[in-house]
Design a protein around this motif. Structure first.
Motif, short mmCIF file in Angstrom:
data_model
loop_
_atom_site.label_atom_id
_atom_site.label_comp_id
_atom_site.label_asym_id
_atom_site.label_seq_id
_atom_site.Cartn_x
_atom_site.Cartn_y
_atom_site.Cartn_z
N LYS A 210 1.61 4.16 -3.06
CA LYS A 210 0.84 5.35 -3.01
C LYS A 210 1.66 6.34 -3.60
CE LYS A 210 -2.00 8.11 -1.07
NZ LYS A 210 -3.39 8.09 -1.60
N LEU B 221 1.26 8.31 6.21
CA LEU B 221 1.07 8.83 5.35
C LEU B 221 0.35 10.28 5.63
CD1 LEU B 221 1.42 8.92 2.26
CD2 LEU B 221 -0.61 7.70 1.94
N PRO C 34 -1.07 9.39 -6.00
CA PRO C 34 -1.19 10.41 -5.14
C PRO C 34 -2.60 11.15 -4.66
CG PRO C 34 -0.52 11.53 -7.07
CD PRO C 34 -0.72 10.12 -7.29
N GLU D 189 0.74 -1.05 -0.01
CA GLU D 189 -0.18 -0.02 0.13
C GLU D 189 0.91 1.30 -0.22
OE1 GLU D 189 -4.06 1.77 2.08
OE2 GLU D 189 -3.36 -0.21 2.16
N TYR D 190 1.94 1.38 0.86
CA TYR D 190 2.78 2.55 0.89
C TYR D 190 3.65 2.56 -0.33
CZ TYR D 190 1.68 3.90 5.57
OH TYR D 190 0.92 4.38 6.82
N CYS E 19 -5.70 9.27 -4.74
CA CYS E 19 -6.68 8.20 -4.36
C CYS E 19 -5.82 6.97 -3.55
CB CYS E 19 -7.36 7.64 -5.31
SG CYS E 19 -6.66 6.87 -6.88
N ARG E 20 -6.54 5.91 -3.10
CA ARG E 20 -6.04 4.97 -2.69
C ARG E 20 -5.66 3.98 -3.80
NH1 ARG E 20 -7.41 -0.08 -0.92
NH2 ARG E 20 -6.19 -0.67 1.25
N PRO E 21 -4.43 3.24 -3.72
CA PRO E 21 -4.16 2.32 -4.82
C PRO E 21 -5.24 1.26 -5.30
CG PRO E 21 -2.41 2.92 -3.46
CD PRO E 21 -3.23 3.35 -2.63
N ALA F 160 -3.61 4.95 6.80
CA ALA F 160 -2.23 4.90 6.87
C ALA F 160 -1.54 6.07 7.59
CB ALA F 160 -1.43 5.01 5.24
N TRP G 272 6.14 12.65 -0.80
CA TRP G 272 6.40 11.26 -1.43
C TRP G 272 7.40 10.44 -0.74
CZ3 TRP G 272 11.12 10.71 -3.30
CH2 TRP G 272 11.84 11.88 -3.48
N PRO H 251 5.89 7.46 2.12
CA PRO H 251 5.58 6.27 1.56
C PRO H 251 6.70 5.23 1.33
CG PRO H 251 4.68 7.85 0.34
CD PRO H 251 5.07 8.47 1.29
#
Length: 491
Positions: free
Chosen positions: A138, A290, A142, A134-135, A144-146, A287, A302, A305
């Motif tokens: 990411k 984040l 940037p 997830e991190y 939205c959630r992956p 997260a 950036w 993550p």
């Protein structure tokens, strides 16, 4: 699986202290600092970046959340001290499995191995791998959630890559563990420095009425699950004591260095989180680190993550390394198929057990909710830890003359067991089905034990099937039965 006999004493667990570098067996290549890196690197994985949400959600209190983090560190230290006594009295790899075997015999050890195989180990690895994915993804998403499928695929790649590295070399695995441990500590130190600076600049509004919140005992116990999940790994060095140099000296020393260090970092990191983020922001964040980075670092957010991904990558490596040794030891005692104890003839790495560990973790990736996973395995995890410490007290009575280079005061294991009882019993009203399912899985190991392990006169087809698999594994992976098998339990 083959039939197993109970050892006369735990001597069979302590025999192979000698080492011949040319022998096909696990070698003592883990130094004191490697041991510290295993503990710190395994503990500091996904927990400190995910668990603050779970801790706060159960308390709705900044002050109580920080207190739970402090108590989780103390609780883990109590457990680690008990395991220091166990690990220097029973120096066989396998951790809880070896201790329960010596104290209570093969059935209790098999049940512990059974729940580790089905729940504890694959769940832990899946959680950390999902957090890594997830991190790591990411920065490419940037706004939205992956995508869920991308996270699962990246987590699977992480598990497979680290499995390959561990199969190739113990030294490579330890180098990765050390490097990524330093990276994650630097990341947390950066979070602490910026958070404390922000707090010192007068931003104390999130700490007003810090102890207002929800004080229901069942939800507080669930908060401890999240806090203690972040400390998971305090006993993992006990799973590789056969590969630790001078375990009598280095095992307790590594514990004394690692646990206070991690506790201090965790508490300060949570103070930093609350200095920047409100309780509502923490509770709504999947997260936390984040969210912290987005508010504090702006143009270089950036980086957060990336550093968290590095941290969790090292955590996956440590869990994978120790889990494979648990299954290897179980196989050596006849509780798992023989080929899982085999070691590569040149590299001295347990390739079959590493691949088996990887496969069970990949299956767990199918479950999507991280917090559901944490609560699901929490009771079973602490039940097995409590059983090991009860075994320690029983061994004091059963084998009073057993050499114990370290002997903790009796109040320490008793206090640890009381804490275990609290976090095992009180969450039951709020999650009864998790308890029922966990107990059902544990008890389902009893018929499996009697059919697959205790039953000696199995059909010829069963033995032929296992023999063919064993030959296939030996030929394809170039592995053989290690010299350590000579020290298995004898009747």
């Amino acid at each position: 699986m083959s039939s197993v006999t109970t050892p006369v004493s735990n001597g069979s667990f302590n025999k192979h202290e000698d080492s011949d570098e040319n022998t096909v067996k696990l070698q003592r290549k883990i130094t004191l600092m490697n041991g510290v890196a295993i503990i710190v690197g395994t503990i500091v994985g996904s927990g400190i970046f995910v668990s603050p949400t779970g801790v706060y959600a159960g308390t709705k209190s900044v002050g109580l959340s920080i207190l739970i983090w402090c108590l989780s560190g103390v609780f883990s230290m109590l457990g680690a001290l008990c395991y220091a006594e166990l690990g220097t009295a029973v120096t066989r790899s396998g951790g809880d499995y070896a201790y329960i075997y010596v104290a209570f015999g093969p059935l209790g050890a098999f049940l512990m191995l059974w729940v580790s195989l089905l729940i504890i180990r694959p769940t832990t690895q899946a959680i950390v791998a999902i957090t890594f994915a997830e991190y790591a993804a990411k920065p490419f998403f940037p706004e939205c959630r992956p995508p869920e499928n991308a996270i699962r695929l990246l987590a699977a790649v992480c598990l497979c890559l680290l499995t390959a590295i561990n199969c190739l070399s113990v030294r490579w695995a330890m180098r990765i563990q050390s490097v990524f441990t330093y990276a994650k500590i630097l990341a947390l130190i950066a979070i602490i420095i910026f958070g404390i600076y922000h707090l010192g600049s007068g931003h104390t509004e999130n700490f007003h009425n810090a102890f207002d919140g929800k004080y229901e005992i069942s939800t507080i116990a669930l908060s401890f699950y999240s806090g203690l999940f972040a400390f998971g790994g305090w006993n993992f060095l006990n799973f590789v004591t056969e590969e630790l140099q001078d375990p009598y000296r280095n095992l307790p020393k590594a514990i004394w260095i690692a646990l206070p260090t991690v506790t201090g970092i965790y508490v300060l990191a949570n103070v930093a989180y609350f200095a920047v983020l409100s309780g509502v922001e923490i509770e709504s964040s999947a997260a936390v680190a984040l969210s912290f980075g987005m508010k504090m670092f702006n143009s270089v957010q950036w980086l957060v993550p990336i550093f968290v991904a590095l941290s969790t990558f090292g955590g996956v490596n440590g869990i994978l390394f120790t889990s494979s040794r648990l299954f290897l030891t179980g196989s050596q005692e006849g509780h798992l198929p023989d080929f899982l104890s085999f070691i590569h003839i040149k590299r001295n790495t347990p390739i079959p057990s590493l691949i088996f560990t990887c496969i069970t973790s990949l299956v767990m990736l199918l479950i999507s909710d991280v917090f559901e996973l944490i609560n699901y395995y929490g009771q079973i995890l602490w039940l097995s830890s409590a059983a090991s410490v009860v075994g320690m007290l029983w061994l004091r009575y059963k084998q009073p003359d057993l050499p114990r280079p370290i002997r903790v005061h009796t109040s320490i294991p008793i206090l640890f067991l009381l804490c275990c009882a609290f976090i095992i019993i009180f969450p039951i009203p709020t999650q009864p089905w998790n308890t029922v399912i966990g107990l059902a899985i544990t008890l389902s190991g009893i018929p499996v034990y009697y059919v697959c392990v205790k039953w000696k006169h199995k059909p010829e087809g069963y033995h032929s099937f296992l023999k063919n698999i064993t030959k296939f594994v030996q030929k394809t992976m170039r592995v053989t039965n290690p010299e350590a098998s000579a020290t298995l339990a004898h009747s």
